[in-house]
Design an enzyme around this catalytic site. Structure first.
Site, PDB file in Angstrom:
ATOM      1  N   TYR A  28      67.061  15.461  39.658  1.00 61.23           N
ATOM      2  CA  TYR A  28      68.496  14.961  39.753  1.00 61.23           C
ATOM      3  C   TYR A  28      69.121  16.326  39.872  1.00 61.23           C
ATOM      4  CZ  TYR A  28      73.546  13.538  39.673  1.00 61.23           C
ATOM      5  OH  TYR A  28      75.184  13.558  40.244  1.00 61.23           O
TER       6      TYR A  28
ATOM      7  N   SER B 277      76.625  18.452  39.932  1.00 56.78           N
ATOM      8  CA  SER B 277      77.326  17.685  38.393  1.00 56.78           C
ATOM      9  C   SER B 277      76.580  18.434  37.099  1.00 56.78           C
ATOM     10  CB  SER B 277      75.932  16.855  38.700  1.00 56.78           C
ATOM     11  OG  SER B 277      75.971  15.565  37.316  1.00 56.78           O
TER      12      SER B 277
ATOM     13  N   LYS C 245      70.938  19.436  42.038  1.00 57.44           N
ATOM     14  CA  LYS C 245      71.958  19.325  41.883  1.00 57.44           C
ATOM     15  C   LYS C 245      73.128  21.144  41.197  1.00 57.44           C
ATOM     16  CE  LYS C 245      74.469  16.135  42.837  1.00 57.44           C
ATOM     17  NZ  LYS C 245      74.989  15.781  43.916  1.00 57.44           N
TER      18      LYS C 245
END
Length: 306
Positions: free
Chosen positions: A167, A154, A171
């Site tokens: 997150y 991401s 990622k």
């Protein structure tokens, strides 16, 4: 079904295969001739609970279109489940040729309020989950001397994002994992690549929409469909991509782009070495020129991360 079946005779496993992006990848892979194991725990966006319906619905759609698929409901965060996932594919279809690490959750919170369970759970699903699936399939790929691993990263990790330290860390960790796998397993004709998607999904649906600016941003993202992510995944799973490994791709609407790899962009040298004072006086000003050049060109924090 597609007339051109790039994945004829191949077996693919898609984690998070019951979701928006994973579902579209599963269906297009099946349309291109692959037998697909659709893995999805069916939990909430935050990782709670479980439901067999998402995976079963995608399998039903594939079968209705004339394809071949089966569901799997294990958690990527559990090694025993990923081992079973691979065994299930091999037992049912005789082999496994591609894994797509797409499963994920969100537990967004501003960093100074983030708690340890929120950190641990997101890394457990995204980063450890990607490792679990990749490690479980590695012996099969090594034995058959071929295989493709596709991992979803991401721009939250590649560039950064507010309220997503967990997150983003996971990622970006997936990028490191993918590049290392590409190096370690290249001798066995195994390739490993990342995709960074821009697409509307239930995870993106958690983005706040309290202001006109946020609402406009969401409307723009809604035009980027999950189906637009699937063709690149099919290509990376196919023999047509046998020369492609260790790369980071992005898909945004009808645009496919290749991310640069982190490399030094400027250096400064002092024959007698450095002290903290000379770094402040001479070293950092020389390096900061590059930072400000990047900032002016829009290369620093320039995209809306997803």
């Amino acid at each position: 079904m597609s007339d051109t079946k790039m994945l004829e005779g191949k077996v693919c496993i898609v984690t998070g295969g019951g979701g928006a992006i994973g579902g579209e990848i599963s269906k297009l892979m099946a349309a291109h001739g692959a037998k697909v194991v659709v893995n999805d725990l069916g939990g909430s966006v935050s990782g709670d609970g479980g439901d067999e319906k998402p995976a079963r619905d995608v399998v039903a759609a594939i079968e209705d279109a004339g394809g071949t698929a089966m569901p799997h409901f294990g958690s990527v965060a559990e090694r025993k489940d990923t081992e079973d996932m691979i065994k299930t594919a091999v037992d049912a279809y005789g082999q496994v040729d591609c894994i797509v690490n797409n499963a994920g959750i969100l537990r967004d919170v501003i960093f100074h309020k983030m708690n340890e369970p929120d950190w641990d759970m997101v890394l457990q699903v995204h980063l450890k989950g990607s490792f679990n699936v990749a490690r479980s399939v590695a012996p099969y790929f090594r034995e058959q001397q071929s295989g493709s691993m596709i991992h979803f990263t991401s721009t939250s990790g590649l560039i950064g994002n507010f309220g997503q330290a967990n997150y983003a860390a996971a990622k970006l960790g997936i990028v490191g994992l993918s590049k290392s796998v590409a190096l370690d397993m290249g001798r066995f004709n195994v390739r490993s690549n990342c995709i960074s998607p821009f697409a509307w999904s239930r995870m993106i649906g958690t983005i706040p929409s309290d202001t006109p600016e946020q609402q406009a941003r969401l409307e723009k993202i809604k035009r980027m469909t999950p189906a637009q992510q699937a063709p690149l995944a099919v290509y990376l799973a196919s023999d047509a991509s046998k020369h492609v490994t260790g790369q980071i791709f992005g898909v945004r609407s009808n645009e496919i782009y290749l991310f640069s790899q982190p490399r030094p962009i400027r250096s400064t040298h002092r024959a007698e070495g450095w002290t903290p004072e000379t770094i402040a006086e001479h070293g950092m000003p020389a390096l900061e020129k590059s930072f400000f050049e990047l900032e002016r060109s829009g290369d620093v924090f320039s995209w809306d991360p997803i």
